[in-house]
Design a protein around this motif. Sequence first.
Motif, PDB file in Angstrom:
ATOM      1  N   LEU A  57      -2.116  87.631 -50.848  1.00 22.76           N
ATOM      2  CA  LEU A  57      -3.009  87.977 -49.743  1.00 22.76           C
ATOM      3  C   LEU A  57      -3.624  86.733 -49.121  1.00 22.76           C
ATOM      4  CD1 LEU A  57      -5.020  90.805 -51.563  1.00 22.76           C
ATOM      5  CD2 LEU A  57      -3.131  91.129 -49.974  1.00 22.76           C
ATOM      6  N   PRO A  58      -3.859  86.754 -47.802  1.00 20.87           N
ATOM      7  CA  PRO A  58      -4.686  85.701 -47.212  1.00 20.87           C
ATOM      8  C   PRO A  58      -6.063  85.739 -47.883  1.00 20.87           C
ATOM      9  CG  PRO A  58      -3.637  87.040 -45.507  1.00 20.87           C
ATOM     10  CD  PRO A  58      -3.408  87.752 -46.804  1.00 20.87           C
ATOM     11  N   LEU A  59      -6.614  84.588 -48.190  1.00 18.60           N
ATOM     12  CA  LEU A  59      -7.851  84.537 -48.971  1.00 18.60           C
ATOM     13  C   LEU A  59      -8.981  85.413 -48.415  1.00 18.60           C
ATOM     14  CD1 LEU A  59      -9.286  83.480 -51.385  1.00 18.60           C
ATOM     15  CD2 LEU A  59      -9.748  81.350 -50.190  1.00 18.60           C
ATOM     16  N   PRO A  60      -9.180  85.511 -47.075  1.00 21.20           N
ATOM     17  CA  PRO A  60     -10.268  86.378 -46.593  1.00 21.20           C
ATOM     18  C   PRO A  60     -10.105  87.842 -47.001  1.00 21.20           C
ATOM     19  CG  PRO A  60      -9.554  84.877 -44.854  1.00 21.20           C
ATOM     20  CD  PRO A  60      -8.560  84.737 -45.972  1.00 21.20           C
ATOM     21  N   SER A  61      -8.869  88.285 -47.262  1.00 19.86           N
ATOM     22  CA  SER A  61      -8.633  89.687 -47.636  1.00 19.86           C
ATOM     23  C   SER A  61      -8.767  89.917 -49.136  1.00 19.86           C
ATOM     24  CB  SER A  61      -7.226  90.118 -47.200  1.00 19.86           C
ATOM     25  OG  SER A  61      -7.015  89.894 -45.833  1.00 19.86           O
ATOM     26  N   PHE A  62      -8.819  88.840 -49.909  1.00 22.84           N
ATOM     27  CA  PHE A  62      -8.760  88.954 -51.370  1.00 22.84           C
ATOM     28  C   PHE A  62      -9.980  89.656 -51.979  1.00 22.84           C
ATOM     29  CE2 PHE A  62      -9.703  86.707 -55.468  1.00 22.84           C
ATOM     30  CZ  PHE A  62      -8.760  87.365 -56.238  1.00 22.84           C
ATOM     31  N   PRO A  63     -11.225  89.263 -51.665  1.00 27.32           N
ATOM     32  CA  PRO A  63     -12.376  89.932 -52.300  1.00 27.32           C
ATOM     33  C   PRO A  63     -12.436  91.426 -52.023  1.00 27.32           C
ATOM     34  CG  PRO A  63     -13.052  87.876 -51.242  1.00 27.32           C
ATOM     35  CD  PRO A  63     -11.651  88.161 -50.786  1.00 27.32           C
ATOM     36  N   SER A  64     -12.127  91.818 -50.786  1.00 24.71           N
ATOM     37  CA  SER A  64     -12.198  93.249 -50.453  1.00 24.71           C
ATOM     38  C   SER A  64     -11.118  94.030 -51.192  1.00 24.71           C
ATOM     39  CB  SER A  64     -12.071  93.452 -48.943  1.00 24.71           C
ATOM     40  OG  SER A  64     -10.841  92.943 -48.467  1.00 24.71           O
ATOM     41  N   PHE A  65      -9.948  93.402 -51.446  1.00 25.28           N
ATOM     42  CA  PHE A  65      -8.902  94.104 -52.197  1.00 25.28           C
ATOM     43  C   PHE A  65      -9.359  94.355 -53.629  1.00 25.28           C
ATOM     44  CE2 PHE A  65      -5.180  94.492 -54.883  1.00 25.28           C
ATOM     45  CZ  PHE A  65      -4.373  95.356 -54.161  1.00 25.28           C
ATOM     46  N   LEU A  66      -9.979  93.360 -54.256  1.00 29.97           N
ATOM     47  CA  LEU A  66     -10.446  93.538 -55.635  1.00 29.97           C
ATOM     48  C   LEU A  66     -11.476  94.656 -55.725  1.00 29.97           C
ATOM     49  CD1 LEU A  66     -10.916  89.926 -57.070  1.00 29.97           C
ATOM     50  CD2 LEU A  66      -8.934  91.423 -57.227  1.00 29.97           C
ATOM     51  N   SER A  67     -12.339  94.765 -54.717  1.00 26.89           N
ATOM     52  CA  SER A  67     -13.413  95.760 -54.774  1.00 26.89           C
ATOM     53  C   SER A  67     -12.994  97.125 -54.265  1.00 26.89           C
ATOM     54  CB  SER A  67     -14.625  95.276 -53.969  1.00 26.89           C
ATOM     55  OG  SER A  67     -14.275  95.100 -52.603  1.00 26.89           O
ATOM     56  N   SER A  68     -11.915  97.188 -53.474  1.00 26.57           N
ATOM     57  CA  SER A  68     -11.544  98.469 -52.866  1.00 26.57           C
ATOM     58  C   SER A  68     -10.372  99.152 -53.548  1.00 26.57           C
ATOM     59  CB  SER A  68     -11.179  98.267 -51.389  1.00 26.57           C
ATOM     60  OG  SER A  68      -9.986  97.500 -51.274  1.00 26.57           O
ATOM     61  N   SER A  69      -9.864  98.556 -54.643  1.00 26.07           N
ATOM     62  CA  SER A  69      -8.689  99.168 -55.280  1.00 26.07           C
ATOM     63  C   SER A  69      -9.023 100.516 -55.894  1.00 26.07           C
ATOM     64  CB  SER A  69      -8.120  98.239 -56.360  1.00 26.07           C
ATOM     65  OG  SER A  69      -9.113  97.960 -57.320  1.00 26.07           O
ATOM     66  N   SER A  70     -10.319 100.783 -56.116  1.00 22.17           N
ATOM     67  CA  SER A  70     -10.708 102.095 -56.640  1.00 22.17           C
ATOM     68  C   SER A  70     -11.221 102.963 -55.496  1.00 22.17           C
ATOM     69  CB  SER A  70     -11.799 101.940 -57.698  1.00 22.17           C
ATOM     70  OG  SER A  70     -12.934 101.320 -57.142  1.00 22.17           O
ATOM     71  N   SER A  71     -10.414 103.098 -54.473  1.00 19.93           N
ATOM     72  CA  SER A  71     -10.839 103.864 -53.298  1.00 19.93           C
ATOM     73  C   SER A  71     -11.106 105.312 -53.673  1.00 19.93           C
ATOM     74  CB  SER A  71      -9.755 103.797 -52.222  1.00 19.93           C
ATOM     75  OG  SER A  71      -8.549 104.319 -52.726  1.00 19.93           O
ATOM     76  N   ASP A  72     -12.118 105.855 -53.044  1.00 17.26           N
ATOM     77  CA  ASP A  72     -12.408 107.277 -53.286  1.00 17.26           C
ATOM     78  C   ASP A  72     -11.217 108.108 -52.864  1.00 17.26           C
ATOM     79  OD1 ASP A  72     -14.955 106.660 -54.156  1.00 17.26           O
ATOM     80  OD2 ASP A  72     -15.789 106.775 -52.117  1.00 17.26           O
ATOM     81  N   SER A  73     -10.989 109.195 -53.593  1.00 19.78           N
ATOM     82  CA  SER A  73      -9.862 110.035 -53.252  1.00 19.78           C
ATOM     83  C   SER A  73     -10.066 110.626 -51.855  1.00 19.78           C
ATOM     84  CB  SER A  73      -9.705 111.162 -54.276  1.00 19.78           C
ATOM     85  OG  SER A  73     -10.886 111.907 -54.353  1.00 19.78           O
ATOM     86  N   VAL A 112      -3.380  83.925 -51.721  1.00 18.67           N
ATOM     87  CA  VAL A 112      -3.786  84.198 -53.098  1.00 18.67           C
ATOM     88  C   VAL A 112      -2.821  85.183 -53.754  1.00 18.67           C
ATOM     89  CG1 VAL A 112      -5.597  85.174 -54.539  1.00 18.67           C
ATOM     90  CG2 VAL A 112      -6.203  83.740 -52.600  1.00 18.67           C
ATOM     91  N   ASP A 113      -2.301  84.799 -54.918  1.00 22.35           N
ATOM     92  CA  ASP A 113      -1.459  85.695 -55.729  1.00 22.35           C
ATOM     93  C   ASP A 113      -2.338  86.532 -56.647  1.00 22.35           C
ATOM     94  OD1 ASP A 113       1.121  85.199 -54.915  1.00 22.35           O
ATOM     95  OD2 ASP A 113       1.447  83.576 -56.329  1.00 22.35           O
ATOM     96  N   LEU A 114      -2.107  87.842 -56.665  1.00 26.64           N
ATOM     97  CA  LEU A 114      -2.834  88.704 -57.586  1.00 26.64           C
ATOM     98  C   LEU A 114      -2.321  88.573 -59.016  1.00 26.64           C
ATOM     99  CD1 LEU A 114      -3.127  91.962 -55.453  1.00 26.64           C
ATOM    100  CD2 LEU A 114      -4.945  90.342 -55.985  1.00 26.64           C
ATOM    101  N   VAL A 115      -1.113  88.035 -59.199  1.00 28.95           N
ATOM    102  CA  VAL A 115      -0.494  88.000 -60.536  1.00 28.95           C
ATOM    103  C   VAL A 115      -0.514  86.609 -61.150  1.00 28.95           C
ATOM    104  CG1 VAL A 115       1.022  89.952 -60.059  1.00 28.95           C
ATOM    105  CG2 VAL A 115       1.822  87.637 -59.559  1.00 28.95           C
ATOM    106  N   GLY A 116      -1.170  85.635 -60.499  1.00 29.54           N
ATOM    107  CA  GLY A 116      -1.115  84.270 -61.000  1.00 29.54           C
ATOM    108  C   GLY A 116      -1.938  84.060 -62.266  1.00 29.54           C
ATOM    109  N   PRO A 117      -1.598  83.017 -63.057  1.00 30.64           N
ATOM    110  CA  PRO A 117      -0.472  82.103 -62.875  1.00 30.64           C
ATOM    111  C   PRO A 117       0.830  82.735 -63.359  1.00 30.64           C
ATOM    112  CG  PRO A 117      -1.695  81.549 -64.862  1.00 30.64           C
ATOM    113  CD  PRO A 117      -2.430  82.684 -64.219  1.00 30.64           C
ATOM    114  N   ARG A 118       1.869  82.567 -62.559  1.00 25.96           N
ATOM    115  CA  ARG A 118       3.172  83.143 -62.919  1.00 25.96           C
ATOM    116  C   ARG A 118       4.272  82.313 -62.277  1.00 25.96           C
ATOM    117  NH1 ARG A 118       4.017  88.365 -65.128  1.00 25.96           N
ATOM    118  NH2 ARG A 118       1.805  88.735 -64.767  1.00 25.96           N
ATOM    119  N   VAL A 119       5.371  82.163 -63.002  1.00 23.13           N
ATOM    120  CA  VAL A 119       6.542  81.444 -62.491  1.00 23.13           C
ATOM    121  C   VAL A 119       7.782  82.245 -62.842  1.00 23.13           C
ATOM    122  CG1 VAL A 119       5.505  79.141 -62.696  1.00 23.13           C
ATOM    123  CG2 VAL A 119       6.773  80.098 -64.635  1.00 23.13           C
TER     124      VAL A 119
END
Length: 542
Positions: A57-73, A112-119
Amino acid sequence: MADAPQDYPTIDPTSFDVVLCGTGLPESVLAAACSAAGKTVLHVDPNPFYGSLFSSLPLPSFPSFLSSSSSDSVPSPSSTTPYAAVDLRRRSLYSEVETSGTVPEPSRRFIVDLVGPRVLYCADEAVDLLLRSGGSHHVEFKSVEGGTLLYWDGGLYTVPDSRQAIFKDTSLQLKEKNLLFRFFKLVQAHIAASAAGAEAGEGEASGKLPEEDLDLPFIEFLKKQHLSPKMRAVVLYAIAMADYDQDGADSCERLLTTKEGVKTIALYSSSIGRFANAEGAFIYPMYGHGELPQAFCRCAAVKGALYVLRMPATALLVDEEKKCYAGIRLASGQDILCQQLVLDPSYEIPSLDMTCSTPVSNSSRKVARGICIISSFVKQDLSNVLVVFPPKSLEEEQVTAVRVLQLSSNLAVCPPGMFMAYLSTPCTDTFTGKKCINKAIDVLFTTKASDDLEGHLETTSENSKEGVKPTLLWSCVYVQEITQCQGTSDTALSCPMPDENLDYRSILESTKKLFTDICPNEEFLPRNSAPKYADDDSDSAE
């Protein structure tokens, strides 16, 4: 905020063999494999991008993704379907998020990689799958040319992972060099004999290690070879990639056997030199690991899979008579029927007998992760490099290894002159995991406010120049759950989530098992499944 229902497209047809929710790497590989096997596939994702939990993700989108992954149904629209609808909920896999510092501008230049560090190992199955499926045409790799550094006694040492590297290493005594070289020679003889025996169909071959040695804890085998503590750390944590303190056999979460250790060394060795333009064993995808799911999604699309992004799934359709899931309801209100449902691990799959409506975890496995933006490299002139902190190297209570991957702008993940660094360590206790990550950050980097002489990182490697530690400009430390959902039924499968490993072997193994459940008599992404390209050639593809 969800789009208005009228903004959603209508999907035609309304029935598929396989419906997948979420475009993470396991779901994308499954979509490509099922499409190659002749299945009709619908692949939806609530996000406007590919990758889900495996995205970049582009870094500006990263914090909101971490906090919004538990979106209300999303409320399930009414429908005339004969099936009962069970609301589909998503849960957050991320917690304890702490950020500090200021992101340099332009912030969107940082990926930003969500799975890092990874190779990826040059010779691992993920690379083979990309080649076999044709996904290699959609992603470009660069070498992790700096190889691996081991943190030992307060310094960073280049890992001697080959005969040349062993005898060039001036930090090793002659006796250490001879013992390490003899160990690698012994392991290489076993690997060669095993390969020769497999080709000839023989059970045993000259040069193979005895079974009693292969069943030993790997650390016991290394002690039998008289390797010093430092050389054991090199083999265990920087080559065999053990996660837990192998010296604490009684308390070790996962004790590596010699057979497992030798298997990873074989992969490591066969990766060195596989590609002419890759130095060392590791490669990394340009623009981040989110390119991998996209590559497999494109392969699936070529084979006829239908893709719809920005399309949340709101409910599962239940055939109450047959006690099975019959399909999915989308945010548009449309019902899609299928033979098989596959969901990414952020979705909660209710139990069909309704006695347990939430997933149950058998363990509390987690991984503490860190992401840093730094001003320069951790070691002179090494742009892309892996750093390993063995257990007890940061403090006596440290029971897990900490891995750090430094990436440069030549991977298009940050602007020139800056570097990204990813850290991770497995943990059951979030406080301990974050403490380990923060200690590693303190060892490698200095903050802008610090101007004292402690900003010098001492190393004794001959190629190192003593210098000021890189300045830490921005950091984010958080914890990710890695437990697997339970309650999965025959008609609704949950994919593996990003784990604590450096590579994708475990995730792909789980994905192959899911494919066998869906297509029991089909080959998993056979070589002839790749679409034909004008410049297709097996050699040039590699």
